[in-house]
Design a protein around this motif. Sequence first.
Motif, PDB file in Angstrom:
ATOM      1  N   MET A 159       0.831  -1.192   0.000  1.00 59.17           N
ATOM      2  CA  MET A 159       0.000   0.000   0.000  1.00 59.17           C
ATOM      3  C   MET A 159       0.866   1.243   0.000  1.00 59.17           C
ATOM      4  N   GLY A 160       0.372   2.337  -0.484  1.00 56.77           N
ATOM      5  CA  GLY A 160       1.148   3.550  -0.556  1.00 56.77           C
ATOM      6  C   GLY A 160       0.899   4.458   0.626  1.00 56.77           C
ATOM      7  N   ALA A 161       1.709   5.495   0.732  1.00 60.44           N
ATOM      8  CA  ALA A 161       1.560   6.435   1.829  1.00 60.44           C
ATOM      9  C   ALA A 161       0.198   7.099   1.770  1.00 60.44           C
ATOM     10  N   GLY A 162      -0.450   7.189   2.933  1.00 63.24           N
ATOM     11  CA  GLY A 162      -1.716   7.883   3.021  1.00 63.24           C
ATOM     12  C   GLY A 162      -2.917   7.036   2.694  1.00 63.24           C
ATOM     13  N   GLU A 163      -2.738   5.807   2.216  1.00 59.65           N
ATOM     14  CA  GLU A 163      -3.865   4.950   1.910  1.00 59.65           C
ATOM     15  C   GLU A 163      -4.385   4.305   3.177  1.00 59.65           C
ATOM     16  N   GLY A 164      -5.626   3.784   3.100  1.00 65.81           N
ATOM     17  CA  GLY A 164      -6.218   3.128   4.253  1.00 65.81           C
ATOM     18  C   GLY A 164      -5.520   1.833   4.577  1.00 65.81           C
ATOM     19  N   ALA A 165      -5.532   1.454   5.855  1.00 66.77           N
ATOM     20  CA  ALA A 165      -4.933   0.205   6.304  1.00 66.77           C
ATOM     21  C   ALA A 165      -6.046  -0.774   6.638  1.00 66.77           C
ATOM     22  N   ASP A 166      -5.807  -2.036   6.373  1.00 64.18           N
ATOM     23  CA  ASP A 166      -6.819  -3.068   6.575  1.00 64.18           C
ATOM     24  C   ASP A 166      -6.384  -4.000   7.698  1.00 64.18           C
ATOM     25  N   PRO A 167      -7.008  -3.910   8.881  1.00 63.22           N
ATOM     26  CA  PRO A 167      -6.591  -4.767   9.996  1.00 63.22           C
ATOM     27  C   PRO A 167      -6.954  -6.229   9.807  1.00 63.22           C
ATOM     28  N   VAL A 168      -7.832  -6.534   8.856  1.00 64.44           N
ATOM     29  CA  VAL A 168      -8.268  -7.919   8.659  1.00 64.44           C
ATOM     30  C   VAL A 168      -7.236  -8.715   7.874  1.00 64.44           C
ATOM     31  N   THR A 169      -6.729  -8.152   6.775  1.00 63.67           N
ATOM     32  CA  THR A 169      -5.791  -8.877   5.924  1.00 63.67           C
ATOM     33  C   THR A 169      -4.336  -8.657   6.318  1.00 63.67           C
ATOM     34  N   SER A 170      -4.054  -7.665   7.147  1.00 64.76           N
ATOM     35  CA  SER A 170      -2.680  -7.358   7.542  1.00 64.76           C
ATOM     36  C   SER A 170      -2.305  -8.134   8.795  1.00 64.76           C
ATOM     37  N   ILE A 171      -1.006  -8.410   8.939  1.00 66.36           N
ATOM     38  CA  ILE A 171      -0.546  -8.957  10.212  1.00 66.36           C
ATOM     39  C   ILE A 171      -0.358  -7.825  11.220  1.00 66.36           C
ATOM     40  N   LEU A 172       0.077  -6.660  10.741  1.00 67.27           N
ATOM     41  CA  LEU A 172       0.198  -5.466  11.583  1.00 67.27           C
ATOM     42  C   LEU A 172      -0.465  -4.304  10.866  1.00 67.27           C
ATOM     43  N   CYS A 173      -1.266  -3.564  11.594  1.00 66.57           N
ATOM     44  CA  CYS A 173      -1.954  -2.418  11.020  1.00 66.57           C
ATOM     45  C   CYS A 173      -1.974  -1.294  12.039  1.00 66.57           C
ATOM     46  N   VAL A 174      -1.539  -0.113  11.642  1.00 64.01           N
ATOM     47  CA  VAL A 174      -1.679   1.075  12.490  1.00 64.01           C
ATOM     48  C   VAL A 174      -2.479   2.107  11.714  1.00 64.01           C
TER      49      VAL A 174
END
Length: 261
Positions: free
Chosen positions: A1-16
């Motif tokens: 993912m690029g800077a400023g895009e949304g983060a997905d806590p479901v598919t990620s191992i770590l999400c902030v």
Amino acid sequence: MGAGEGADPVTSILCVERLTKTFYGVVALRDVTLSVGPGELVGVIGPNGSGKTTLFDCVTGYLRPDRGRVWYRGREITGLPPHWVALTGIARTFQTVRIFPRLTVLEHLLLAVQESQGDGIVARALRTPVTRRLEADARARAAEVLQLVRLQGLESRPATHLSYGQRKLLVLGMALMARPTLVLLDEPLAGINPVVAEALVEVIRALHRDGLTVVLVEHNLRAVMDTCQRVVVLDSGRLIADGPPEEVRRNPDVLEAYFGR
């Protein structure tokens, strides 16, 4: 993912998400949003004071963010104390290497895994069958880790007799003892000679090939660019770039942050 895009806590191992931290009015992190996928090797770079270690501190519970949330494997861990974060499967090293002067290399590794084994002080004092089995498992794991971090044959050596580079390898070994799924490494190459640094980089690459997710804060830009799949750049607490090394290397915001142009 690029800077400023949304983060997905479901598919990620770590999400902030929108992580913000200030110290006496000085902003160390400002609305930082990023995610790390399973099995990724991600480098985090930026000038001194850009917020790299603060990011790790907020993820691992050493600091509580003023705003924002942290997820690990889909579970929110924002504000959990460090020992609980460690028990979820996140391991972390620090810039400063600290060892126990009276313990051997093997004893450091065995100490590092005790909390995750789940038995109590009474069980250890009574030498129950469960405790004996856990100790045997820990010693077997220590033998594996010694091979991984290239300290085999040194298990009986006092940790104080190790070189600084070997101590860095020992600290990494301690982080690996509980079989984490995510390891955060804070400047592992700082202060060590080029030969040991290359050995440590090879260890990190081997861990990644084995499927471990690694996030690496490092000032050695060449090592980061040559080793990491993705590079995240912080500047004055803001995330200014996130992408493949070659893309980040040409990013004008990154050039401005490092070289003022």
